[in-house]
Design an enzyme around this catalytic site. Structure first.
Site, PDB file in Angstrom:
ATOM      1  N   LYS A   1       1.779  -3.865   6.601  1.00  0.00           N
ATOM      2  CA  LYS A   1       2.182  -3.794   5.181  1.00  0.00           C
ATOM      3  C   LYS A   1       3.711  -3.712   5.086  1.00  0.00           C
ATOM      4  O   LYS A   1       4.326  -4.387   4.261  1.00  0.00           O
ATOM      5  CB  LYS A   1       1.532  -2.586   4.493  1.00  0.00           C
ATOM      6  CG  LYS A   1       0.031  -2.713   4.319  1.00  0.00           C
ATOM      7  CD  LYS A   1      -0.347  -3.865   3.408  1.00  0.00           C
ATOM      8  CE  LYS A   1      -1.838  -4.110   3.327  1.00  0.00           C
ATOM      9  NZ  LYS A   1      -2.203  -5.383   2.704  1.00  0.00           N
TER      10      LYS A   1
ATOM     11  N   TYR B   1      -2.133  -1.320  10.990  1.00  0.00           N
ATOM     12  CA  TYR B   1      -2.393  -1.750   9.611  1.00  0.00           C
ATOM     13  C   TYR B   1      -1.195  -1.426   8.714  1.00  0.00           C
ATOM     14  O   TYR B   1      -0.681  -2.276   7.988  1.00  0.00           O
ATOM     15  CB  TYR B   1      -3.663  -1.057   9.074  1.00  0.00           C
ATOM     16  CG  TYR B   1      -3.751  -1.073   7.575  1.00  0.00           C
ATOM     17  CD1 TYR B   1      -4.134  -2.215   6.895  1.00  0.00           C
ATOM     18  CD2 TYR B   1      -3.404   0.060   6.821  1.00  0.00           C
ATOM     19  CE1 TYR B   1      -4.171  -2.238   5.509  1.00  0.00           C
ATOM     20  CE2 TYR B   1      -3.440   0.046   5.445  1.00  0.00           C
ATOM     21  CZ  TYR B   1      -3.825  -1.103   4.792  1.00  0.00           C
ATOM     22  OH  TYR B   1      -3.847  -1.125   3.427  1.00  0.00           O
TER      23      TYR B   1
ATOM     24  N   SER C   1       0.828  -1.203   0.000  1.00  0.00           N
ATOM     25  CA  SER C   1       0.000   0.000   0.000  1.00  0.00           C
ATOM     26  C   SER C   1       0.862   1.253   0.000  1.00  0.00           C
ATOM     27  O   SER C   1       1.966   1.276   0.565  1.00  0.00           O
ATOM     28  CB  SER C   1      -0.860  -0.019   1.270  1.00  0.00           C
ATOM     29  OG  SER C   1      -1.430   1.240   1.502  1.00  0.00           O
TER      30      SER C   1
HETATM   31  N1  UFG Z   1     -12.432  10.714   3.340  1.00  0.00           N
HETATM   32  C1  UFG Z   1     -13.444  11.576   3.703  1.00  0.00           C
HETATM   33  N2  UFG Z   1     -14.617  11.022   4.136  1.00  0.00           N
HETATM   34  C2  UFG Z   1     -14.836   9.678   4.226  1.00  0.00           C
HETATM   35  C3  UFG Z   1     -13.779   8.820   3.853  1.00  0.00           C
HETATM   36  C4  UFG Z   1     -12.596   9.373   3.416  1.00  0.00           C
HETATM   37  O1  UFG Z   1     -13.307  12.792   3.657  1.00  0.00           O
HETATM   38  O2  UFG Z   1     -15.909   9.257   4.643  1.00  0.00           O
HETATM   39  C5  UFG Z   1     -11.171  11.285   2.821  1.00  0.00           C
HETATM   40  C6  UFG Z   1      -9.955  10.947   3.647  1.00  0.00           C
HETATM   41  O3  UFG Z   1      -9.789  11.855   4.713  1.00  0.00           O
HETATM   42  C7  UFG Z   1      -8.852  11.002   2.583  1.00  0.00           C
HETATM   43  C8  UFG Z   1      -9.549  10.533   1.313  1.00  0.00           C
HETATM   44  O4  UFG Z   1     -10.936  10.726   1.553  1.00  0.00           O
HETATM   45  O5  UFG Z   1      -8.423  12.332   2.395  1.00  0.00           O
HETATM   46  C9  UFG Z   1      -9.294   9.077   0.998  1.00  0.00           C
HETATM   47  O6  UFG Z   1      -9.618   8.284   2.132  1.00  0.00           O
HETATM   48  P1  UFG Z   1      -9.798   6.678   2.041  1.00  0.00           P
HETATM   49  O7  UFG Z   1     -10.237   6.226   3.391  1.00  0.00           O
HETATM   50  O8  UFG Z   1     -10.678   6.345   0.887  1.00  0.00           O
HETATM   51  O9  UFG Z   1      -8.336   6.116   1.700  1.00  0.00           O
HETATM   52  P2  UFG Z   1      -6.925   6.432   2.405  1.00  0.00           P
HETATM   53  O10 UFG Z   1      -6.186   7.323   1.486  1.00  0.00           O
HETATM   54  O11 UFG Z   1      -7.117   6.833   3.815  1.00  0.00           O
HETATM   55  O12 UFG Z   1      -6.229   5.005   2.371  1.00  0.00           O
HETATM   56  C10 UFG Z   1      -6.360   4.103   3.450  1.00  0.00           C
HETATM   57  C11 UFG Z   1      -4.989   3.492   3.717  1.00  0.00           C
HETATM   58  C12 UFG Z   1      -4.565   2.622   2.580  1.00  0.00           C
HETATM   59  C13 UFG Z   1      -5.583   1.593   2.426  1.00  0.00           C
HETATM   60  C14 UFG Z   1      -6.875   2.240   2.121  1.00  0.00           C
HETATM   61  C15 UFG Z   1      -7.942   1.199   2.009  1.00  0.00           C
HETATM   62  O13 UFG Z   1      -4.039   4.517   3.897  1.00  0.00           O
HETATM   63  O14 UFG Z   1      -3.352   1.985   2.853  1.00  0.00           O
HETATM   64  O15 UFG Z   1      -7.264   3.129   3.183  1.00  0.00           O
HETATM   65  O16 UFG Z   1      -8.381   0.771   3.232  1.00  0.00           O
HETATM   66  F1  UFG Z   1      -5.214   0.726   1.443  1.00  0.00           F
END
Ligand code: UFG
Length: 316
Positions: free
Chosen positions: A156, A152, A127
């Site tokens: 990884k 988590y 990831s």
């Molecule tokens: N976000 C929101 N509202 C939400 C969900 C997310 O504003 O309800 C924002 C987050 O703050 C972030 C962006 O959307 O800025 C992406 O968030 P995600 O949760 O979709 O994904 P992440 O970038 O946080 O990734 C995380 C881990 C990865 C993992 C992935 C999948 O960092 O390693 O989640 O679980 F693979």
């Protein structure tokens, strides 16, 4: 070329899309999944899309050595694509033992069984989280990994290191394990048939399934976690890659792993960063109606910006 591929976690979101592409490319696929974060909807969808009703399916937990061994005994596995893992960042902070046990033991079992059955090629689902809040963007495979901010993320990093060491140790042995770690950025979207997609159990953690569920009225309102980040509009920026493109990346990696030595690492992203608001606006435009949202506090552990330099994967 690897002929028979075990896809652990193959009933899940990315695993089901990869299974479709593998079968389309002529591989034989064996799916293993304990259904802890999905039901059989995607697996049934895979069967419909591929027209194959005979895909071997094992409802097993890869943390059980004997169950993994049984799969390798019943099939001559040439390669494993290992998706089976827990992936909710917040939950991992609350339940670290559960996360370390599940994500590490399952991978160790896969590697040990593979080695004991004469070796095979292994693709590990890593990831972009391993980069943390990088100082220089976009991140390349040489960008230093930063200490993980969650159990988590730690799993990884640890699994990448375990794979590196196993590849090195088995190079001169009978059970040669060759490996690639694929660092995914943010996979989104669904197969064009719409028969498979992202169907997490419970409330989605990730942005796009939360948007889609809000769009159909299943959720009241999207919370945008912070609008005070140092980005153009203040919301977090990520590199969103279509899940089918990501799946096709695995096909190329499978070919690469056969010819490679040592552990090879590839970013799988698009190279473009988009903010939460940009993603929301694009979705609203595509579905033709507004989606209710509110600005909420930052989510603990989140970073401002992360996007990839995908040129290594593209070139190779
Ligand atoms: N976000 C929101 N509202 C939400 C969900 C997310 O504003 O309800 C924002 C987050 O703050 C972030 C962006 O959307 O800025 C992406 O968030 P995600 O949760 O979709 O994904 P992440 O970038 O946080 O990734 C995380 C881990 C990865 C993992 C992935 C999948 O960092 O390693 O989640 O679980 F693979």
């Amino acid at each position: 070329m690897s002929k028979k591929v075990l896809v652990s976690g193959g009933a899940g979101y990315i695993g089901s899309h990869v299974t479709v592409e593998l079968i389309a490319a002529g591989y034989e696929v064996v799916v293993a999944d304990n259904l802890s974060n999905c039901d059989l909807t995607c697996f049934e969808g895979v069967k419909k899309i591929t027209g194959r009703d005979d895909i071997p399916f094992y409802q097993i937990d890869c943390c059980d050595y004997a169950s993994v061994d049984k799969v390798f005994t019943e099939h001559k596995i040439d390669a494993v694509i290992h998706f089976a893992a827990f992936k909710a960042v917040g939950e991992s902070v609350a339940e670290p033992i559960m996360y370390y046990r599940n994500n590490l033991v399952s991978f160790l079992n896969i590697l040990e069984v593979a080695k004991n059955h004469g070796g095979c090629n292994v693709l590990f689902s890593s990831s972009a989280t391993v980069y943390g809040e990088a100082e220089v963007l976009p991140v390349t495979e040489q960008t230093p990994r930063l200490p993980a901010t969650s159990p988590y993320g730690n799993t990884k990093q640890m699994c990448e290191d375990i794979l590196r060491d196993v590849v090195a140790a088995t190079a001169a042995s009978e059970g040669v394990v060759k490996g690639i770690a694929l660092r995914y950025f943010n996979p989104i979207g669904a197969h064009p048939s719409a028969l498979i997609g992202e169907l997490p159990r419970g409330v989605p953690n990730n942005l796009v399934p939360f948007i889609t569920q809000t769009a159909i009225g299943k959720r009241e309102c999207l919370s945008i976690f912070g609008n005070d980040y140092p980005t153009a509009d203040g919301t977090g920026v990520r590199d969103y890659i279509h899940v089918v493109d990501l799946a096709i990346g695995h096909l190329h990696a499978l070919k690469k792993v056969c010819s490679g030595t040592g552990l090879n690492i590839y970013n799988l992203g698009t190279g473009n960063g988009y903010s939460v608001l940009e993603v929301l606006r694009a979705f609203e435009k595509a579905c033709g109606h507004p989606i209710k949202f509110e600005i909420a506090p930052r989510r603990p552990g989140d970073i401002a910006t992360c996007f990839s330099d995908p040129s290594k994967a593209k070139a190779e």
